[in-house]
Design a protein around this motif. Structure first.
Motif, mmCIF file in Angstrom:
data_model
loop_
_atom_site.group_PDB
_atom_site.id
_atom_site.type_symbol
_atom_site.label_atom_id
_atom_site.label_comp_id
_atom_site.label_asym_id
_atom_site.label_seq_id
_atom_site.Cartn_x
_atom_site.Cartn_y
_atom_site.Cartn_z
ATOM 1 N N GLN A 20 12.180 6.038 -0.374
ATOM 2 C CA GLN A 20 10.924 5.216 -0.649
ATOM 3 C C GLN A 20 11.033 5.473 -2.050
ATOM 4 O O GLN A 20 11.088 3.867 -2.510
ATOM 5 C CB GLN A 20 9.179 6.052 -0.316
ATOM 6 C CG GLN A 20 9.193 6.136 0.905
ATOM 7 C CD GLN A 20 7.716 7.433 0.747
ATOM 8 O OE1 GLN A 20 7.144 7.935 0.530
ATOM 9 N NE2 GLN A 20 7.422 7.885 2.530
ATOM 10 N N ASP A 21 10.691 6.465 -3.020
ATOM 11 C CA ASP A 21 10.992 6.218 -4.442
ATOM 12 C C ASP A 21 12.581 5.172 -4.553
ATOM 13 O O ASP A 21 12.096 4.314 -5.184
ATOM 14 C CB ASP A 21 11.159 7.883 -4.989
ATOM 15 C CG ASP A 21 10.083 8.204 -5.707
ATOM 16 O OD1 ASP A 21 8.789 7.296 -5.213
ATOM 17 O OD2 ASP A 21 10.019 8.901 -5.953
ATOM 18 N N TYR A 48 10.027 -1.725 -7.439
ATOM 19 C CA TYR A 48 8.109 -2.405 -6.668
ATOM 20 C C TYR A 48 7.599 -1.757 -8.557
ATOM 21 O O TYR A 48 6.973 -3.334 -8.719
ATOM 22 C CB TYR A 48 8.128 -1.414 -6.218
ATOM 23 C CG TYR A 48 6.531 -1.653 -5.665
ATOM 24 C CD1 TYR A 48 5.712 -3.535 -5.954
ATOM 25 C CD2 TYR A 48 5.488 -1.272 -6.467
ATOM 26 C CE1 TYR A 48 4.670 -3.114 -6.009
ATOM 27 C CE2 TYR A 48 4.399 -0.772 -6.611
ATOM 28 C CZ TYR A 48 3.978 -2.510 -6.294
ATOM 29 O OH TYR A 48 2.492 -2.479 -5.866
ATOM 30 N N ARG A 49 7.982 -0.650 -9.300
ATOM 31 C CA ARG A 49 7.299 -0.516 -10.191
ATOM 32 C C ARG A 49 7.159 -1.076 -11.296
ATOM 33 O O ARG A 49 6.674 -2.023 -12.616
ATOM 34 C CB ARG A 49 7.529 1.198 -10.719
ATOM 35 C CG ARG A 49 6.503 1.762 -9.750
ATOM 36 C CD ARG A 49 6.238 3.416 -10.321
ATOM 37 N NE ARG A 49 5.470 4.029 -9.344
ATOM 38 C CZ ARG A 49 5.193 4.932 -9.147
ATOM 39 N NH1 ARG A 49 6.265 5.295 -9.388
ATOM 40 N NH2 ARG A 49 4.451 5.556 -8.064
ATOM 41 N N ARG A 50 8.513 -2.317 -11.755
ATOM 42 C CA ARG A 50 9.662 -2.154 -12.671
ATOM 43 C C ARG A 50 8.939 -3.355 -12.737
ATOM 44 O O ARG A 50 8.609 -4.061 -13.979
ATOM 45 C CB ARG A 50 11.194 -1.685 -12.712
ATOM 46 C CG ARG A 50 11.928 -2.738 -13.990
ATOM 47 C CD ARG A 50 11.760 -1.926 -15.499
ATOM 48 N NE ARG A 50 12.039 -2.886 -16.422
ATOM 49 C CZ ARG A 50 11.484 -4.001 -17.183
ATOM 50 N NH1 ARG A 50 10.274 -3.662 -16.846
ATOM 51 N NH2 ARG A 50 11.957 -4.056 -18.124
ATOM 52 N N VAL A 101 1.249 -1.041 -0.089
ATOM 53 C CA VAL A 101 -0.044 -0.334 -0.062
ATOM 54 C C VAL A 101 0.768 0.720 0.186
ATOM 55 O O VAL A 101 1.188 2.565 -0.696
ATOM 56 C CB VAL A 101 -0.986 -0.188 1.243
ATOM 57 C CG1 VAL A 101 -1.754 1.648 1.626
ATOM 58 C CG2 VAL A 101 -1.941 -0.692 1.042
ATOM 59 N N TYR A 102 2.074 1.349 1.010
ATOM 60 C CA TYR A 102 2.732 2.383 0.716
ATOM 61 C C TYR A 102 3.029 2.619 -0.692
ATOM 62 O O TYR A 102 3.846 3.580 -0.768
ATOM 63 C CB TYR A 102 3.619 2.422 2.191
ATOM 64 C CG TYR A 102 3.267 2.353 3.716
ATOM 65 C CD1 TYR A 102 2.158 2.691 3.957
ATOM 66 C CD2 TYR A 102 3.963 2.039 4.922
ATOM 67 C CE1 TYR A 102 1.431 3.150 4.715
ATOM 68 C CE2 TYR A 102 3.682 1.473 5.343
ATOM 69 C CZ TYR A 102 2.273 2.205 6.170
ATOM 70 O OH TYR A 102 2.078 1.827 7.369
ATOM 71 N N LEU A 103 3.905 1.432 -0.847
ATOM 72 C CA LEU A 103 4.419 1.668 -2.066
ATOM 73 C C LEU A 103 3.351 2.836 -3.726
ATOM 74 O O LEU A 103 3.846 3.049 -4.137
ATOM 75 C CB LEU A 103 5.320 -0.004 -3.080
ATOM 76 C CG LEU A 103 6.315 0.090 -1.693
ATOM 77 C CD1 LEU A 103 6.970 -1.260 -2.369
ATOM 78 C CD2 LEU A 103 7.435 0.888 -2.073
#
Ligand code: SF4
Ligand code: SF4
Length: 512
Positions: free
Chosen positions: A101-102, A108-110, A69-71
């Motif tokens: 965080q980024d 994570y996004r990748r 959720v945080y991500l």
């Protein structure tokens, strides 16, 4: 004195303009293979490290809903950007919580989002490379997991949790931090962070008994491994020898003495601290917590009380029951666990302790709220008790007390700069720079209100401050333990501590 520039204390705290990459060089020493392996991590970077790291990320997403959720939910509003003491002290933009965080969010996004898989550039997604791991290792060890940023985030995103996850992923591919992981080894083999064996501990406590008797004429006991005692005290191991920690331990012993309590410490579980939390490993944290359970069972105690240690109280208050419970073998009339401040405060409320406050008149005190206590725990049975109870104790034993500016205390407290596994000499630059906001607040009350000393209830805060405070023109002895102040002022009755007495029902906390 320092091979880096020490920030200057000014009239007010300035939020700096960012300067790219100024702290990129900062990274702690890595743990040797043997220590990594002892904790169940690989000793060398495996060939398929990328696959292992991504599997670990999958595991964390599955186990901890909050992590995913945080991500997912950050809207880049920027409210957290100026809230981290490490950004304020260093001006490195990667020390802004959202940017920290980024570092993980991009990976994570990748691998875990549709857009990141197919249009990585559009959403700022990046491949997991060795350079990315190096950046993680550097900047996730410039986060003390203090959670100040989460107080200001409209979504409550907890950067500390992301930082813990990043460290856990790093450990899963062998990249562990020397300070935390080698200390954990000492706890598992010997029982405490300092590696103090039973014999040395017994000698130290005997020495303290002699010292207190010489000072006061009263025989105050410091019992160790006493089977059948009512209370197991679990102090941070720094309490056994270092100033000002040991003065706090003397204070606890005097309180138990005056309460006529039956108590003991354990050489097997002689460490309240639990660095498993810092490295983000539930399994390691649980292994350390189970030592306390075993000691309590072996000694046959009825209650467990923790000494002055911030992250230890968070692990104890928030997680002990799930990590090592159920504690159904303890006396159900008492909370499990209790903090030594709750214990002392309860006796004060009941009028069981007498003080001569003038013994502390040579000081004007202020109080540093430790992050883990202030933002992740509670004391007593009322909201905010973790902020009020330590202050109430100080005001009971001292005539001169002043709070630091409101936006630097309580829930908004600034980290000491050494929490979360940062308290190591190889990270001295980030420790000194991260202490800037707290030093600025201390300067304010020193200049305006004549504050001479700052009290704390955290072993890490006390160690950190005694080390970094001289960089800002203060002196080490300006840092004191809360129970040191209790120790100075408490009036001892002169009776010897009946450690096998029936009087162990004093100091309960109204049996919450
Ligand atoms: S948890 Fe604390 S140290 Fe970490 S980014 Fe947030 S404010 Fe900074
Ligand atoms: S305050 Fe919260 S939502 Fe806003 S940028 Fe920071 S982490 Fe993201």
């Amino acid at each position: 004195m320092a091979d880096f520039e020490v920030p200057e204390l000014k009239e007010t705290l300035d939020i700096p303009k960012y300067v790219d990459g100024v702290m990129a060089h900062s990274a702690p020493y890595t743990a040797k293979a043997e220590f990594q392996e002892a904790l169940g991590f690989p000793g060398e970077l495996p060939e398929n490290w990328q696959q292992i790291a991504l599997e670990k990320m999958t595991d964390l997403r599955t186990r901890y809903r909050s992590f995913q959720v945080y991500l997912d939910i950050c809207v880049k509003c920027g409210a957290c950007t100026d809230k981290c003491h490490y950004y304020i002290g260093t001006s490195d933009p990667k020390n802004m919580p959202v940017a920290r965080q980024d570092l993980l969010r991009k990976v994570y996004r990748r691998y875990f989002t549709f857009a990141g898989k197919y249009f990585p550039k559009l959403v700022g997604a990046v491949d997991l490379t060795k350079e990315v791991l190096d950046d993680w290792y550097s900047y996730y060890h410039q986060c003390s997991q203090c959670r100040r940023c989460s107080v200001y985030c409209p979504y409550g995103i907890d950067t500390a949790e992301i930082s813990m996850a990043a460290r856990e992923i790093l450990d899963s591919v062998s990249i562990g931090q020397k300070y935390c992981n080698e200390i954990l080894g000492k706890v598992f083999v010997i029982g405490n962070n300092l590696g103090l064996p039973q014999r040395a501990l017994a000698d130290t406590l005997e020495g303290l008994e002699e010292e207190v008797e010489e000072d006061t004429g009263v025989q105050v006991k410091f019992p160790l491994d006493q089977k059948g005692a009512d209370i197991l005290l679990v102090p941070p191991s720094a309490d056994f020898f270092a100033e000002p920690h040991v003065d706090g331990l003397i204070g606890y012993a005097k309180v138990f003495h005056e309460a006529g309590a039956s108590w003991t410490m354990s050489s097997y579980a002689s460490e309240a601290g639990n660095f498993g939390m810092f490295i983000g490993s539930y399994e390691v944290m649980q292994k350390a917590a189970l030592r306390i359970r075993k000691a309590a069972i072996d000694l046959g105690v009825k209650r467990i009380v923790f000494g002055e240690c911030g992250h230890a109280w968070r692990v104890a208050y928030a997680f002990l029951n799930t990590l090592a419970g159920p504690f159904d073998f303890l006396d159900p009339r008492y909370p499990v666990p209790q903090h030594i401040c709750e214990y002392t405060y309860d006796l004060i409320q009941k009028g069981k302790l007498k003080f001569d406050k003038s013994e502390n008149d040579h000081m004007t005190l202020t109080f540093h709220d430790s992050c883990n206590v202030a933002r992740a725990t509670r004391m007593g049975d009322k909201p905010g008790g973790q902020l009020e109870i330590p202050r109430a104790i100080i005001k009971t034993v001292c005539n001169n007390y002043v709070d630091m500016p409101i936006d630097t205390i309580g829930e908004a407290t600034f980290c000491c700069g050494g929490g979360g596994g940062i308290l190591t000499d190889d990270l001295m630059e980030i420790r000194v720079k991260g202490a800037l906001p707290r030093m600025q607040a201390l300067k304010t009350v020193s200049d305006e209100d004549g504050v001479t000393h700052m009290a704390a209830i955290c072993a890490i805060c006390k160690s950190q401050f005694t080390k970094v405070i001289p960089y800002y023109g203060f002196t080490m002895d300006q840092i004191v333990s809360v129970h040191q102040l209790v120790s100075n002022a408490i009036l001892l009755t002169g009776a010897t501590s009946e450690n096998d007495s029936e009087a162990g029902d004093e100091g309960d906390s109204d049996k919450e």
